[in-house]
Design an enzyme around this catalytic site. Structure first.
Site, PDB file in Angstrom:
ATOM      1  N   SER A 170     -12.979  24.626  25.596  1.00  0.00           N
ATOM      2  CA  SER A 170     -12.531  24.391  24.223  1.00  0.00           C
ATOM      3  C   SER A 170     -13.038  25.528  23.339  1.00  0.00           C
ATOM      4  O   SER A 170     -12.675  26.682  23.558  1.00  0.00           O
ATOM      5  CB  SER A 170     -13.026  23.023  23.736  1.00  0.00           C
ATOM      6  OG  SER A 170     -12.545  22.748  22.439  1.00  0.00           O
ATOM      7  N   THR A 171     -13.916  25.243  22.387  1.00  0.00           N
ATOM      8  CA  THR A 171     -14.419  26.264  21.473  1.00  0.00           C
ATOM      9  C   THR A 171     -15.107  27.393  22.230  1.00  0.00           C
ATOM     10  O   THR A 171     -15.996  27.151  23.036  1.00  0.00           O
ATOM     11  CB  THR A 171     -15.415  25.648  20.474  1.00  0.00           C
ATOM     12  OG1 THR A 171     -14.804  24.528  19.836  1.00  0.00           O
ATOM     13  CG2 THR A 171     -15.830  26.662  19.419  1.00  0.00           C
ATOM     14  N   HIS A 197      -8.288  23.656  24.963  1.00  0.00           N
ATOM     15  CA  HIS A 197      -7.885  22.957  23.743  1.00  0.00           C
ATOM     16  C   HIS A 197      -7.308  23.975  22.763  1.00  0.00           C
ATOM     17  O   HIS A 197      -8.022  24.860  22.280  1.00  0.00           O
ATOM     18  CB  HIS A 197      -9.083  22.258  23.096  1.00  0.00           C
ATOM     19  CG  HIS A 197      -9.653  21.165  23.939  1.00  0.00           C
ATOM     20  ND1 HIS A 197     -10.906  20.623  23.714  1.00  0.00           N
ATOM     21  CD2 HIS A 197      -9.163  20.492  25.006  1.00  0.00           C
ATOM     22  CE1 HIS A 197     -11.144  19.676  24.603  1.00  0.00           C
ATOM     23  NE2 HIS A 197     -10.107  19.578  25.400  1.00  0.00           N
ATOM     24  N   MET A 287     -16.859  22.082  22.391  1.00  0.00           N
ATOM     25  CA  MET A 287     -17.427  20.906  21.725  1.00  0.00           C
ATOM     26  C   MET A 287     -17.059  19.643  22.487  1.00  0.00           C
ATOM     27  O   MET A 287     -16.060  19.585  23.189  1.00  0.00           O
ATOM     28  CB  MET A 287     -16.866  20.785  20.300  1.00  0.00           C
ATOM     29  CG  MET A 287     -17.263  21.880  19.347  1.00  0.00           C
ATOM     30  SD  MET A 287     -16.609  21.527  17.688  1.00  0.00           S
ATOM     31  CE  MET A 287     -16.818  23.123  16.896  1.00  0.00           C
ATOM     32  N   ASP A 290     -15.147  16.404  26.789  1.00  0.00           N
ATOM     33  CA  ASP A 290     -13.924  16.371  27.598  1.00  0.00           C
ATOM     34  C   ASP A 290     -14.178  17.073  28.930  1.00  0.00           C
ATOM     35  O   ASP A 290     -14.713  18.177  28.957  1.00  0.00           O
ATOM     36  CB  ASP A 290     -12.776  17.047  26.837  1.00  0.00           C
ATOM     37  CG  ASP A 290     -11.434  16.854  27.525  1.00  0.00           C
ATOM     38  OD1 ASP A 290     -11.295  15.867  28.270  1.00  0.00           O
ATOM     39  OD2 ASP A 290     -10.533  17.694  27.312  1.00  0.00           O
TER      40      ASP A 290
END
Length: 345
Positions: A170-171, A197, A287, A290
């Site tokens: 993600s991030t 993401h 973050m 997941d």
């Protein structure tokens, strides 16, 4: 002490709206504003903010050029605002490559709305990205990659073959994936599923960029794609990617109750039936958590799970969730992941 925020945007209206959101939160404080990239550099040096929100289209100096200067001269976590267009996607990816840590869609309507979800997302991102771990990573130039003794010492020997590799992130993921995938040779013997993401308007541009940078082929996944060795399939933003049978991808809208589209958990979990122990799943920077439950299912089937070493993450949420749940077979520094993939696959 409140998190100090510098707002950079050429729109006085947008700066005012962002200031109102930030000043309304007790843990945040606006220390200054800038209307162009040149002013952003000067005020970063002067005010030493904990985090910067940055537009990319500004007079005198654009946001990407400003990001490069700031990361070279006074490194600070930068959150970009981006338009949800193909051009906006390409510019945002440039900004992330230049050193920005994350991005948010720029919407004048949403930011001025009284019940906007963007408000809570903005606050959460600022608070998370301004934490010491993010700041520490923002201050390390991407060209300096010291080897990690801790990850070298935890290598394992695996008896099974790996017919599928999956990477969830993600991030910080766009840059992390670039660093990993550009080191993979064209004759890599397994297909790779990528779950990042990202909005739907961004994944096509991201896959195109990676394909131009990598020796392996990289494409945005489509419904019915057949998996090929030496090819990476990027889950399309806003949809879910699962395996409908061995070697075949299904793309679907997915359950609205799922927080993430695409969801790492869902893709990981779908591989259990068809690849079970012959799967290598890797969780990179991001973050939240997941990927943890999907990794748990994979581990129960005998698969192997790796987590990125926390100190090499932009945000250590997702890898940390894997480690805390005792699901990680190895904890590996970002710069060593591609080498380990080549060794074991």
């Amino acid at each position: 002490m409140p998190v100090k925020v510098l707002i950079v945007d050429d729109s006085s209206f947008f700066r005012h709206q962002i200031r109102a959101i930030i000043d309304a939160h007790p843990q945040l404080s606006v220390v200054g504003e800038a209307s162009n990239g040149r002013e952003a550099i000067d005020k970063t040096k002067q005010l030493k903010p904990d985090i910067i929100t940055m537009d990319y289209e500004m007079p005198l100096m654009d946001g990407i050029t400003s990001v490069r200067h700031i990361m070279n001269e006074c490194p600070t976590p930068i959150l970009m605002f981006s338009s949800l267009t193909l051009q906006g996607a390409r510019v945002t990816l440039d900004a992330l490559e230049a050193g920005a840590v994350d991005f948010l869609p720029k919407s004048y309507e949403k930011v001025s709305g009284s019940n906007s979800s963007l408000r809570q997302i903005l606050v959460n991102k600022i608070l998370t990205l301004a934490r010491p771990v993010a700041k520490a990573n923002a201050r390390v130039p991407s060209t300096v990659e010291a080897p990690s003794a801790s990850s070298r010492s935890k290598k394992k020997i695996y008896v099974q073959s790996f017919d599928l590799v999956m990477i969830g992130t993600s991030t910080g993921g766009p840059v992390a994936l670039q660093k990993v995938l550009t080191q993979i040779p064209a004759n890599f013997p397994a297909p790779i599923l990528l779950i990042q993401h990202m909005p739907g308007t961004f994944t096509g541009a991201f896959a195109e960029r990676l394909n131009g940078q990598c020796k392996i082929s990289v494409k945005e996944a489509h419904d019915g794609d057949l998996l090929k060795p030496g090819t990476a399939y990027l889950a399309p933003g806003g949809q879910q990617m699962i395996l409908s049978q061995k070697g075949k991808i299904r793309i679907m809208a997915g359950d609205e109750r799922l927080n993430y589209k695409p969801s790492v958990d869902l893709t990981f979990g779908s591989a259990v039936k068809y690849y079970n122990r012959n799967t290598l799943a890797i969780v990179l920077t991001g973050m939240g958590a997941d990927g943890r439950e999907g990794a748990r299912l994979l581990k129960q089937a005998g698969a192997v799970v790796w987590a990125q070493e926390g100190k090499t993450c932009v945000i250590d949420g997702m890898p940390s969730a894997i480690v805390k749940a005792n699901l990680a077979d190895e904890i590996i520094a970002l710069q060593e992941i591609s080498k380990r993939m080549i060794e074991v696959v």
